[in-house]
Design an enzyme around this catalytic site. Structure first.
Site, mmCIF file in Angstrom:
data_model
loop_
_atom_site.group_PDB
_atom_site.id
_atom_site.type_symbol
_atom_site.label_atom_id
_atom_site.label_comp_id
_atom_site.label_asym_id
_atom_site.label_seq_id
_atom_site.Cartn_x
_atom_site.Cartn_y
_atom_site.Cartn_z
ATOM 1 N N TYR A 10 0.840 -1.207 0.000
ATOM 2 C CA TYR A 10 0.000 0.000 0.000
ATOM 3 C C TYR A 10 0.874 1.256 0.000
ATOM 4 C CZ TYR A 10 -3.923 -3.069 1.325
ATOM 5 O OH TYR A 10 -4.876 -4.061 1.367
ATOM 6 N N HIS A 66 -0.499 -11.709 0.717
ATOM 7 C CA HIS A 66 -1.511 -10.839 0.100
ATOM 8 C C HIS A 66 -2.348 -11.593 -0.937
ATOM 9 C CE1 HIS A 66 -2.247 -6.297 -0.507
ATOM 10 N NE2 HIS A 66 -3.337 -6.961 -0.754
ATOM 11 N N SER A 75 -12.993 -4.812 2.036
ATOM 12 C CA SER A 75 -13.993 -4.056 1.254
ATOM 13 C C SER A 75 -15.401 -4.327 1.784
ATOM 14 C CB SER A 75 -13.894 -4.381 -0.240
ATOM 15 O OG SER A 75 -12.603 -4.114 -0.737
ATOM 16 N N PRO A 76 -15.613 -4.235 3.113
ATOM 17 C CA PRO A 76 -16.921 -4.578 3.678
ATOM 18 C C PRO A 76 -18.013 -3.585 3.287
ATOM 19 C CG PRO A 76 -15.544 -3.556 5.356
ATOM 20 C CD PRO A 76 -14.664 -3.768 4.146
ATOM 21 N N LEU A 77 -17.590 -2.405 2.813
ATOM 22 C CA LEU A 77 -18.582 -1.426 2.347
ATOM 23 C C LEU A 77 -18.550 -1.342 0.829
ATOM 24 C CD1 LEU A 77 -17.931 1.247 5.099
ATOM 25 C CD2 LEU A 77 -19.840 -0.356 4.940
ATOM 26 N N ARG A 122 -16.284 -0.699 -1.106
ATOM 27 C CA ARG A 122 -15.544 0.509 -1.511
ATOM 28 C C ARG A 122 -16.448 1.734 -1.607
ATOM 29 N NH1 ARG A 122 -11.371 -2.782 -5.347
ATOM 30 N NH2 ARG A 122 -10.512 -3.882 -3.584
ATOM 31 N N GLY A 123 -17.477 1.794 -0.747
ATOM 32 C CA GLY A 123 -18.304 2.995 -0.676
ATOM 33 C C GLY A 123 -19.359 3.088 -1.760
ATOM 34 N N GLY A 167 -32.994 3.146 -5.466
ATOM 35 C CA GLY A 167 -34.236 2.378 -5.575
ATOM 36 C C GLY A 167 -34.684 1.681 -4.304
HETATM 37 P P1 NAP Z 1 -14.285 -0.353 2.034
HETATM 38 O O1 NAP Z 1 -13.770 -0.290 3.409
HETATM 39 O O2 NAP Z 1 -15.372 -1.297 1.693
HETATM 40 O O3 NAP Z 1 -14.782 1.069 1.553
HETATM 41 C C1 NAP Z 1 -14.032 2.241 1.741
HETATM 42 C C2 NAP Z 1 -14.893 3.374 1.232
HETATM 43 O O4 NAP Z 1 -16.060 3.462 2.057
HETATM 44 C C3 NAP Z 1 -14.190 4.713 1.290
HETATM 45 O O5 NAP Z 1 -14.595 5.429 0.137
HETATM 46 C C4 NAP Z 1 -14.757 5.351 2.555
HETATM 47 O O6 NAP Z 1 -14.840 6.747 2.409
HETATM 48 C C5 NAP Z 1 -16.159 4.761 2.593
HETATM 49 N N1 NAP Z 1 -16.660 4.658 3.963
HETATM 50 C C6 NAP Z 1 -16.008 4.204 5.062
HETATM 51 N N2 NAP Z 1 -16.808 4.241 6.146
HETATM 52 C C7 NAP Z 1 -17.998 4.741 5.715
HETATM 53 C C8 NAP Z 1 -19.216 5.049 6.354
HETATM 54 N N3 NAP Z 1 -19.399 4.853 7.668
HETATM 55 N N4 NAP Z 1 -20.228 5.565 5.601
HETATM 56 C C9 NAP Z 1 -20.068 5.779 4.267
HETATM 57 N N5 NAP Z 1 -18.927 5.506 3.613
HETATM 58 C C10 NAP Z 1 -17.906 4.999 4.324
HETATM 59 O O7 NAP Z 1 -13.113 -0.624 0.952
HETATM 60 P P2 NAP Z 1 -11.590 -1.018 0.984
HETATM 61 O O8 NAP Z 1 -10.735 0.114 1.411
HETATM 62 O O9 NAP Z 1 -11.367 -1.655 -0.337
HETATM 63 O O10 NAP Z 1 -11.478 -2.198 2.062
HETATM 64 C C11 NAP Z 1 -11.138 -1.993 3.415
HETATM 65 C C12 NAP Z 1 -9.751 -2.490 3.736
HETATM 66 O O11 NAP Z 1 -9.608 -3.869 3.417
HETATM 67 C C13 NAP Z 1 -8.640 -1.839 2.906
HETATM 68 O O12 NAP Z 1 -8.398 -0.514 3.302
HETATM 69 C C14 NAP Z 1 -7.523 -2.804 3.116
HETATM 70 O O13 NAP Z 1 -6.932 -2.633 4.391
HETATM 71 C C15 NAP Z 1 -8.266 -4.130 3.019
HETATM 72 N N6 NAP Z 1 -8.255 -4.703 1.639
HETATM 73 C C16 NAP Z 1 -7.545 -5.846 1.436
HETATM 74 C C17 NAP Z 1 -7.504 -6.404 0.164
HETATM 75 C C18 NAP Z 1 -6.744 -7.695 -0.047
HETATM 76 O O14 NAP Z 1 -6.480 -8.049 -1.206
HETATM 77 N N7 NAP Z 1 -6.395 -8.396 0.989
HETATM 78 C C19 NAP Z 1 -8.175 -5.811 -0.916
HETATM 79 C C20 NAP Z 1 -8.913 -4.662 -0.677
HETATM 80 C C21 NAP Z 1 -8.952 -4.124 0.616
HETATM 81 P P3 NAP Z 1 -13.776 7.744 3.109
HETATM 82 O O15 NAP Z 1 -12.412 7.182 2.821
HETATM 83 O O16 NAP Z 1 -14.081 9.042 2.483
HETATM 84 O O17 NAP Z 1 -14.068 7.744 4.585
#
Ligand code: NAP
Length: 375
Positions: free
Chosen positions: A58, A116, A198-200, A202-203, A208
């Site tokens: 990262y 990873h 990516s529990p959200l 990715r936002g 609907g």
């Molecule tokens: P995510 O957590 O599903 O989504 C992040 C997005 O959601 C950002 O745009 C964030 O906005 C927004 N968000 C966060 N909290 C929120 C809330 N309460 N209400 C509305 N929007 C919200 O996506 P991700 O970053 O892909 O996944 C999370 C973590 O998982 C990563 O950061 C990483 O550590 C890990 N990951 C691992 C892998 C792997 O291959 N092992 C792949 C992907 C991700 P803001 O930033 O503006 O707050």
């Protein structure tokens, strides 16, 4: 506060952690917002989010440097998970990567060290041997894998002789539930924690009928849509979520989930209404576009040659695909351009798409989640 046992161990971690992808840059270093990210990570620790997930990949390692600064003075109180990149899966590269991560994190130990992505060219036994030695040397406490199949997890577990495999990290959200068919049941059966990345989604933005349900439930519980989604994931006691927030309001919302639950009946309503629609699409009906500015193979020949040196590359992954193992569907959207040719555009899964084309010589439709299905 919701705490969960880490795999079969006595170590407890918060059910909600902090992801860091994009903190310190995505694929290359970005140090323009370090002070703000450090402030937010520390605030997250104060709010109970004392589990942090990062990776050597990262921001070209800068994410780990930011984490190192944020945990300064409170290292013992924060559980740090980081990852070794797939191209560093060989024995000596694993050791070297771990040592470089320790330096960037400015710490003597990593709590959870994860691969990873598996590298199909390196036997998992070799990677696990290095990981086990790192445990013996006190440089890492626990071992995990990310983006692996059940078969790979089983192999890793079998070859670890004196430390358990404690966690698997996978994409898991209300929109992407592939883990529910095999991986999550396997985790529950073997006391392995599933770190949901990516529990959200990715936002992702909602519309609907689905948004209406979130509005109704949001009013009932005084929770936002994101909080409902995180709660939904945490219903399974093997799951821990690691959302990324770079906005204070989001961070506070995510932390509040540690103290809230929703009724099983509402959990079921979310499950039903958000059931992902997986369809099979002929591969030549999908246009392969740039993915968040990442390099992408435009032709089959480019993919076979793996000219961007991605690990695992399309050819490596095609063997796994041909053997019937598919990690998760690709994501596409309906082409909104005039004439709609081809009808779909690739959103995510550039390597998996080409691996599928290679495995089935373009003759078999590929499973895909359509992000904007036409009603
Ligand atoms: P995510 O957590 O599903 O989504 C992040 C997005 O959601 C950002 O745009 C964030 O906005 C927004 N968000 C966060 N909290 C929120 C809330 N309460 N209400 C509305 N929007 C919200 O996506 P991700 O970053 O892909 O996944 C999370 C973590 O998982 C990563 O950061 C990483 O550590 C890990 N990951 C691992 C892998 C792997 O291959 N092992 C792949 C992907 C991700 P803001 O930033 O503006 O707050």
């Amino acid at each position: 506060m919701k705490l969960r046992a880490l795999g079969p161990t006595d170590t407890k971690i918060p059910a909600v952690g902090q992801g860091t992808m994009g903190i310190g840059g995505y694929f290359t270093r970005d140090d323009s917002s370090d002070a703000e990210f450090i402030r937010l990570l520390k605030l997250g620790f104060d709010l109970g989010l004392r589990l942090i997930d990062t990776a050597e990949g990262y921001g070209g390692g800068h994410s780990e440097e930011i984490v190192g600064k944020a945990v300064h003075g409170i290292r013992e109180k924060v559980f740090i998970a980081t990852k070794c990149s797939s191209e560093h899966s060989a024995y000596d590269l694993v050791i070297r990567s771990a040592e470089a991560s320790l330096r960037r994190l400015k710490t003597d130990w990593i709590d959870l060290y994860q691969t990873h992505w598996p590298d199909p060219r390196v036997p998992i036994e070799e990677t696990m041997r290095a990981m086990e030695e790192l445990v013996e040397a006190g440089k890492i406490r626990y071992i995990g894998l990310s983006n692996c199949s059940v078969a790979e997890a089983r192999r890793a577990q079998d070859c670890l002789s004196h430390v358990p495999l404690v966690a698997l990290q996978h994409e898991y959200s209300v929109f992407e539930r592939t883990v529910e068919t095999q991986l999550l049941p396997w985790c529950s059966e073997h006391q392995v924690t599933l770190l949901a990345y990516s529990p959200l989604s990715r936002g992702k933005i909602l519309d609907g009928q689905r948004k209406n349900l979130l509005d109704v439930l949001g009013r009932k519980y005084d929770l936002s849509g994101a909080q409902l989604f995180l709660n939904w994931l945490l219903e399974n006691p093997s799951v821990v979520v690691i959302p990324k927030a770079s906005n204070e309001l989001h961070l506070r919302e995510n932390a509040a989930v540690l103290d809230r639950t929703i009724d099983p009946a509402d959990h079921r309503k979310i499950s039903e209404l958000f059931q992902p629609r997986i369809v099979s699409i002929p591969t030549d009906e999908i246009e392969v576009l740039e993915e968040n500015g990442r390099q992408i193979y435009k032709t089959l020949q480019e993919a076979i040659e793996n000219r961007f040196n991605i690990v695992p590359g399309p050819l490596d992954l095609s063997e796994q695909v041909a053997s019937g193992e598919i990690l998760k569907p690709i994501k596409v959207r309906v082409n909104s351009l005039p004439f709609k040719k081809p009808p779909y555009q690739l959103v995510e899964g550039r390597v998996r798409y080409w691996a599928w084309v290679i495995a089935y010589k373009g003759g078999v439709p590929i499973p895909a989640i359509v992000e904007n299905p036409e009603e």
